[in-house]
Design a protein around this motif. Sequence first.
Motif, PDB file in Angstrom:
ATOM      1  N   LEU A 151     -65.702  55.175 -26.222  1.00  0.00           N
ATOM      2  CA  LEU A 151     -64.477  54.696 -25.957  1.00  0.00           C
ATOM      3  C   LEU A 151     -64.464  52.941 -26.480  1.00  0.00           C
ATOM      4  CD1 LEU A 151     -64.415  55.348 -22.116  1.00  0.00           C
ATOM      5  CD2 LEU A 151     -62.960  56.424 -23.972  1.00  0.00           C
ATOM      6  N   GLU A 152     -65.334  52.573 -27.125  1.00  0.00           N
ATOM      7  CA  GLU A 152     -65.567  51.008 -27.647  1.00  0.00           C
ATOM      8  C   GLU A 152     -64.113  50.846 -28.450  1.00  0.00           C
ATOM      9  OE1 GLU A 152     -68.421  48.116 -30.178  1.00  0.00           O
ATOM     10  OE2 GLU A 152     -69.104  50.260 -29.640  1.00  0.00           O
ATOM     11  N   PRO A 153     -63.791  51.954 -29.607  1.00  0.00           N
ATOM     12  CA  PRO A 153     -62.975  51.376 -30.455  1.00  0.00           C
ATOM     13  C   PRO A 153     -61.391  51.547 -29.576  1.00  0.00           C
ATOM     14  CG  PRO A 153     -64.242  53.428 -31.409  1.00  0.00           C
ATOM     15  CD  PRO A 153     -64.441  53.100 -29.896  1.00  0.00           C
ATOM     16  N   TYR A 154     -61.258  52.210 -28.577  1.00  0.00           N
ATOM     17  CA  TYR A 154     -60.102  52.241 -27.644  1.00  0.00           C
ATOM     18  C   TYR A 154     -60.185  51.295 -26.722  1.00  0.00           C
ATOM     19  CZ  TYR A 154     -60.241  57.054 -29.611  1.00  0.00           C
ATOM     20  OH  TYR A 154     -60.368  58.220 -30.288  1.00  0.00           O
ATOM     21  N   ASN A 155     -60.945  50.240 -26.827  1.00  0.00           N
ATOM     22  CA  ASN A 155     -60.643  48.988 -25.876  1.00  0.00           C
ATOM     23  C   ASN A 155     -59.230  48.507 -26.143  1.00  0.00           C
ATOM     24  OD1 ASN A 155     -60.992  45.764 -25.725  1.00  0.00           O
ATOM     25  ND2 ASN A 155     -62.519  46.823 -24.461  1.00  0.00           N
ATOM     26  N   ASP A 156     -58.770  47.929 -25.061  1.00  0.00           N
ATOM     27  CA  ASP A 156     -57.314  47.418 -24.894  1.00  0.00           C
ATOM     28  C   ASP A 156     -57.164  46.347 -26.022  1.00  0.00           C
ATOM     29  OD1 ASP A 156     -57.547  49.265 -22.966  1.00  0.00           O
ATOM     30  OD2 ASP A 156     -56.356  47.957 -21.382  1.00  0.00           O
ATOM     31  N   THR A 157     -57.826  45.472 -25.924  1.00  0.00           N
ATOM     32  CA  THR A 157     -57.824  44.363 -27.084  1.00  0.00           C
ATOM     33  C   THR A 157     -57.828  44.842 -28.476  1.00  0.00           C
ATOM     34  OG1 THR A 157     -58.922  42.960 -25.235  1.00  0.00           O
ATOM     35  CG2 THR A 157     -58.686  42.197 -27.569  1.00  0.00           C
ATOM     36  N   LYS A 158     -58.772  45.741 -28.858  1.00  0.00           N
ATOM     37  CA  LYS A 158     -58.960  46.060 -30.131  1.00  0.00           C
ATOM     38  C   LYS A 158     -57.745  47.027 -30.553  1.00  0.00           C
ATOM     39  CE  LYS A 158     -64.026  46.160 -30.557  1.00  0.00           C
ATOM     40  NZ  LYS A 158     -65.246  46.867 -30.601  1.00  0.00           N
ATOM     41  N   GLN A 159     -57.367  47.813 -29.606  1.00  0.00           N
ATOM     42  CA  GLN A 159     -56.425  48.829 -30.084  1.00  0.00           C
ATOM     43  C   GLN A 159     -55.044  48.027 -30.050  1.00  0.00           C
ATOM     44  OE1 GLN A 159     -55.482  52.292 -29.889  1.00  0.00           O
ATOM     45  NE2 GLN A 159     -57.740  52.311 -30.619  1.00  0.00           N
ATOM     46  N   LEU A 160     -54.568  47.070 -29.411  1.00  0.00           N
ATOM     47  CA  LEU A 160     -53.357  46.179 -29.625  1.00  0.00           C
ATOM     48  C   LEU A 160     -53.486  45.454 -30.726  1.00  0.00           C
ATOM     49  CD1 LEU A 160     -52.743  45.271 -25.910  1.00  0.00           C
ATOM     50  CD2 LEU A 160     -51.530  47.036 -27.370  1.00  0.00           C
ATOM     51  N   GLU A 161     -54.566  45.010 -31.405  1.00  0.00           N
ATOM     52  CA  GLU A 161     -54.862  43.968 -32.394  1.00  0.00           C
ATOM     53  C   GLU A 161     -54.363  44.823 -33.450  1.00  0.00           C
ATOM     54  OE1 GLU A 161     -58.766  42.669 -32.379  1.00  0.00           O
ATOM     55  OE2 GLU A 161     -58.431  41.090 -31.020  1.00  0.00           O
ATOM     56  N   CYS A 162     -54.779  46.165 -33.950  1.00  0.00           N
ATOM     57  CA  CYS A 162     -54.558  46.856 -35.164  1.00  0.00           C
ATOM     58  C   CYS A 162     -53.442  47.632 -34.924  1.00  0.00           C
ATOM     59  CB  CYS A 162     -55.893  47.919 -35.386  1.00  0.00           C
ATOM     60  SG  CYS A 162     -56.299  49.039 -34.029  1.00  0.00           S
ATOM     61  N   ASN A 163     -53.046  48.084 -33.572  1.00  0.00           N
ATOM     62  CA  ASN A 163     -52.034  48.905 -33.517  1.00  0.00           C
ATOM     63  C   ASN A 163     -51.058  48.499 -32.262  1.00  0.00           C
ATOM     64  OD1 ASN A 163     -50.104  51.024 -33.324  1.00  0.00           O
ATOM     65  ND2 ASN A 163     -51.658  52.707 -32.983  1.00  0.00           N
ATOM     66  N   ASN A 164     -49.855  47.655 -32.504  1.00  0.00           N
ATOM     67  CA  ASN A 164     -49.243  47.419 -31.336  1.00  0.00           C
ATOM     68  C   ASN A 164     -47.867  47.963 -31.391  1.00  0.00           C
ATOM     69  OD1 ASN A 164     -48.314  46.052 -33.751  1.00  0.00           O
ATOM     70  ND2 ASN A 164     -48.368  43.972 -32.835  1.00  0.00           N
ATOM     71  N   TYR A 165     -47.533  49.254 -31.951  1.00  0.00           N
ATOM     72  CA  TYR A 165     -46.349  49.810 -31.746  1.00  0.00           C
ATOM     73  C   TYR A 165     -46.152  50.289 -30.662  1.00  0.00           C
ATOM     74  CZ  TYR A 165     -42.459  52.097 -34.022  1.00  0.00           C
ATOM     75  OH  TYR A 165     -41.069  52.729 -34.389  1.00  0.00           O
ATOM     76  N   ASN A 166     -44.729  49.904 -30.134  1.00  0.00           N
ATOM     77  CA  ASN A 166     -44.350  50.523 -28.860  1.00  0.00           C
ATOM     78  C   ASN A 166     -43.859  51.838 -28.895  1.00  0.00           C
ATOM     79  OD1 ASN A 166     -43.672  50.144 -26.231  1.00  0.00           O
ATOM     80  ND2 ASN A 166     -41.666  48.945 -26.602  1.00  0.00           N
ATOM     81  N   CYS A 167     -44.415  52.827 -28.153  1.00  0.00           N
ATOM     82  CA  CYS A 167     -44.253  54.073 -27.963  1.00  0.00           C
ATOM     83  C   CYS A 167     -43.819  54.182 -26.538  1.00  0.00           C
ATOM     84  CB  CYS A 167     -45.114  55.030 -28.262  1.00  0.00           C
ATOM     85  SG  CYS A 167     -45.901  54.925 -29.987  1.00  0.00           S
ATOM     86  N   THR A 168     -42.583  55.444 -26.489  1.00  0.00           N
ATOM     87  CA  THR A 168     -42.070  55.605 -25.471  1.00  0.00           C
ATOM     88  C   THR A 168     -42.901  56.544 -24.660  1.00  0.00           C
ATOM     89  OG1 THR A 168     -39.793  55.246 -26.049  1.00  0.00           O
ATOM     90  CG2 THR A 168     -39.929  56.466 -24.056  1.00  0.00           C
ATOM     91  N   LYS A 169     -43.363  56.386 -23.243  1.00  0.00           N
ATOM     92  CA  LYS A 169     -44.072  57.296 -22.614  1.00  0.00           C
ATOM     93  C   LYS A 169     -43.508  58.713 -22.328  1.00  0.00           C
ATOM     94  CE  LYS A 169     -47.159  57.753 -18.590  1.00  0.00           C
ATOM     95  NZ  LYS A 169     -47.602  56.798 -17.271  1.00  0.00           N
ATOM     96  N   GLY A 170     -44.026  59.682 -22.451  1.00  0.00           N
ATOM     97  CA  GLY A 170     -43.504  61.102 -22.375  1.00  0.00           C
ATOM     98  C   GLY A 170     -42.685  61.704 -23.368  1.00  0.00           C
ATOM     99  N   LYS A 171     -42.428  60.848 -24.303  1.00  0.00           N
ATOM    100  CA  LYS A 171     -41.780  61.349 -25.555  1.00  0.00           C
ATOM    101  C   LYS A 171     -42.549  61.194 -26.890  1.00  0.00           C
ATOM    102  CE  LYS A 171     -37.375  60.080 -27.753  1.00  0.00           C
ATOM    103  NZ  LYS A 171     -36.151  59.160 -28.069  1.00  0.00           N
TER     104      LYS A 171
END
Length: 208
Positions: free
Chosen positions: A117-137
Amino acid sequence: MAALKEKRTCGQRCEDFGHFVWNSDEGKLMGRTPEKWVYISLYYVAFYAVMTSLFSLAIWTLMYTLDPYTPDYQDRLTSPGVMVWPDTYGEEVIEITYNTSDKASWMKMTKILNEFLEPYNDTKQLECNNYNCTKGKYFLQKHFLGPHHTKYSCPFLQSMLGPCSGFEDPTFGYNCSMPCVIIKMNRIINYLPTNRTDVAPYVNCTVL
């Protein structure tokens, strides 16, 4: 009766070789005049330049027609493959065994999950991928609008796993009888699982 050929000495052979390398009488270098060496060098330079250009053009044309996200030939699977963590199972069965009374036994499981789960840490994920996706779509993209001619991807945050994120319980439930098992589904091109038309992917877990 034929005359015997005189055996040449080593010095004579070296002299003949030196005469072949440079013939001062005819001004030849290894059998050719400098002018002919220039002509043949230009010929090979032009020949290999053309061959390199044709090869580069063929590779460029091939790479231009390939889609990095969709292979030209693919087999459609009926269900996606999955990967399970902690990955302590064998090759034939997925069986995770641990002892709650043995700390070293279940700490091994928590260590595997923390590393996964280390690469999926919230801070790391938002640093490299901050695209806003719609939940459930589904996030479908036809064009490569991302950096370096890529497609965007939705961030997957560790906190999305809730009680199995490791934030609330660092042991992931392995110190008791409620362990967390993380399942990652492999991507299948053009396969969109849904609860409406197709059977959604599911996994049966059995406690021994």
